[in-house]
Scaffold this motif. Structure first.
Motif, PDB file in Angstrom:
ATOM      1  N   SER A  92       0.843  -1.192   0.000  1.00 22.97           N
ATOM      2  CA  SER A  92       0.000   0.000   0.000  1.00 22.97           C
ATOM      3  C   SER A  92       0.878   1.242   0.000  1.00 22.97           C
ATOM      4  N   LEU A  93       0.356   2.308  -0.533  1.00 21.09           N
ATOM      5  CA  LEU A  93       1.089   3.578  -0.528  1.00 21.09           C
ATOM      6  C   LEU A  93       0.616   4.508   0.587  1.00 21.09           C
ATOM      7  N   ASP A  94      -0.278   4.039   1.434  1.00 24.66           N
ATOM      8  CA  ASP A  94      -0.864   4.898   2.466  1.00 24.66           C
ATOM      9  C   ASP A  94       0.168   5.490   3.420  1.00 24.66           C
ATOM     10  N   ARG A  95       1.080   4.690   3.934  1.00 27.15           N
ATOM     11  CA  ARG A  95       2.101   5.210   4.860  1.00 27.15           C
ATOM     12  C   ARG A  95       3.000   6.219   4.162  1.00 27.15           C
ATOM     13  N   LEU A  96       3.318   5.967   2.898  1.00 23.23           N
ATOM     14  CA  LEU A  96       4.160   6.877   2.128  1.00 23.23           C
ATOM     15  C   LEU A  96       3.445   8.212   1.891  1.00 23.23           C
ATOM     16  N   LYS A  97       2.177   8.151   1.545  1.00 18.00           N
ATOM     17  CA  LYS A  97       1.392   9.375   1.347  1.00 18.00           C
ATOM     18  C   LYS A  97       1.314  10.177   2.643  1.00 18.00           C
ATOM     19  N   ASN A  98       1.087   9.502   3.748  1.00 16.44           N
ATOM     20  CA  ASN A  98       1.026  10.194   5.042  1.00 16.44           C
ATOM     21  C   ASN A  98       2.357  10.844   5.380  1.00 16.44           C
ATOM     22  N   LEU A  99       3.467  10.175   5.080  1.00 17.57           N
ATOM     23  CA  LEU A  99       4.793  10.742   5.314  1.00 17.57           C
ATOM     24  C   LEU A  99       4.977  12.007   4.481  1.00 17.57           C
ATOM     25  N   ALA A 100       4.542  11.958   3.233  1.00 21.16           N
ATOM     26  CA  ALA A 100       4.658  13.129   2.361  1.00 21.16           C
ATOM     27  C   ALA A 100       3.838  14.291   2.916  1.00 21.16           C
ATOM     28  N   LEU A 101       2.611  14.035   3.278  1.00 19.41           N
ATOM     29  CA  LEU A 101       1.754  15.097   3.796  1.00 19.41           C
ATOM     30  C   LEU A 101       2.295  15.668   5.100  1.00 19.41           C
ATOM     31  N   THR A 102       2.813  14.812   5.969  1.00 18.86           N
ATOM     32  CA  THR A 102       3.398  15.257   7.232  1.00 18.86           C
ATOM     33  C   THR A 102       4.584  16.188   6.998  1.00 18.86           C
ATOM     34  N   ASN A 103       5.322  15.951   5.918  1.00 16.74           N
ATOM     35  CA  ASN A 103       6.493  16.769   5.590  1.00 16.74           C
ATOM     36  C   ASN A 103       6.174  17.909   4.622  1.00 16.74           C
ATOM     37  N   GLY A 104       4.900  18.123   4.318  1.00 12.78           N
ATOM     38  CA  GLY A 104       4.489  19.201   3.425  1.00 12.78           C
ATOM     39  C   GLY A 104       4.910  18.998   1.983  1.00 12.78           C
ATOM     40  N   CYS A 105       5.076  17.737   1.567  1.00 13.40           N
ATOM     41  CA  CYS A 105       5.530  17.434   0.204  1.00 13.40           C
ATOM     42  C   CYS A 105       4.339  17.172  -0.710  1.00 13.40           C
ATOM     43  N   ASP A 106       4.475  17.586  -1.967  1.00 10.00           N
ATOM     44  CA  ASP A 106       3.423  17.315  -2.942  1.00 10.00           C
ATOM     45  C   ASP A 106       3.906  16.436  -4.096  1.00 10.00           C
ATOM     46  N   ILE A 107       5.198  16.095  -4.095  1.00 16.30           N
ATOM     47  CA  ILE A 107       5.754  15.162  -5.069  1.00 16.30           C
ATOM     48  C   ILE A 107       6.410  14.034  -4.278  1.00 16.30           C
ATOM     49  N   VAL A 108       6.028  12.799  -4.587  1.00 19.93           N
ATOM     50  CA  VAL A 108       6.481  11.641  -3.825  1.00 19.93           C
ATOM     51  C   VAL A 108       7.162  10.659  -4.772  1.00 19.93           C
ATOM     52  N   LEU A 109       8.405  10.294  -4.438  1.00 23.06           N
ATOM     53  CA  LEU A 109       9.178   9.368  -5.262  1.00 23.06           C
ATOM     54  C   LEU A 109       9.550   8.142  -4.443  1.00 23.06           C
ATOM     55  N   PHE A 110       9.384   6.967  -5.025  1.00 24.10           N
ATOM     56  CA  PHE A 110       9.766   5.730  -4.351  1.00 24.10           C
ATOM     57  C   PHE A 110      10.178   4.700  -5.378  1.00 24.10           C
ATOM     58  N   GLY A 111      10.896   3.692  -4.920  1.00 24.24           N
ATOM     59  CA  GLY A 111      11.330   2.587  -5.766  1.00 24.24           C
ATOM     60  C   GLY A 111      10.898   1.276  -5.136  1.00 24.24           C
ATOM     61  N   HIS A 112      11.824   0.356  -5.025  1.00 26.29           N
ATOM     62  CA  HIS A 112      11.703  -0.920  -4.322  1.00 26.29           C
ATOM     63  C   HIS A 112      10.903  -1.985  -5.066  1.00 26.29           C
TER      64      HIS A 112
END
Length: 160
Positions: A92-112
């Motif tokens: 799921s991307l939910d934890r990643l989205k929450n991390l972005a919002l918590t840090n005030g980010c609007d562009i999210v990059l991930f791999g793995h």
């Protein structure tokens, strides 16, 4: 402004070098992990490009001193870059989205995951450029571009 994003090179120096040298005009080059060894070797032989290269640690970057997460402010945007394994991106991307919002980010990059992904969800531009060496989605090795201008943000994933 152009940002080149690559991930999961897993020892494939040739593809890493090809991507970066074809995109030396980029403002930033972000490697999302699992390729620190070949990236370090590239930087040693291309030191002029080093100031524009950002790297985060992946789960296969053993003994890495790199950050797990990096936040980069660019123009009126903030980019969150992480490999993703610590945030459960395979399920799921939910934890990643929450991390972005918590840090005030609007562009999210991930791999793995080694699987290409891009979307625009609730004001978040999300991208996984896929793997530059070992894709798991039946497509060719890939990397991404992010173009940021006063008109907005455009993400694109292209074949190596």
């Amino acid at each position: 402004m152009r940002i080149v994003v690559l991930s999961d090179t897993h020892g494939n120096y040739f593809n890493l070098e090809s991507i970066i040298l074809r995109n030396t005009d980029a403002d930033w080059i972000i490697h999302l992990g699992d390729g620190e060894h070949e990236l370090d070797n590239f930087i040693l032989s291309h030191q002029k490009l080093a100031p524009k290269i950002i790297h985060v640690a992946g789960n296969c970057d053993f003994d890495s001193l790199s950050n797990d997460v990096f936040v980069l402010p660019v123009l009126d945007h903030k980019i969150l870059a992480t490999h993703g394994h610590l945030y459960g991106v395979s399920g799921s991307l939910d934890r990643l989205k929450n991390l972005a919002l918590t840090n005030g980010c609007d562009i999210v990059l991930f791999g793995h995951t080694h699987v290409r992904y891009q979307s625009n969800e609730n004001g978040l531009y999300i991208m996984n450029p896929g793997s530059a060496s070992l894709p798991r989605d039946g497509k060719k090795p890939s990397f991404g571009h992010i173009d940021i201008s006063p008109a907005g943000v455009v993400t694109n994933i292209v074949d190596v």
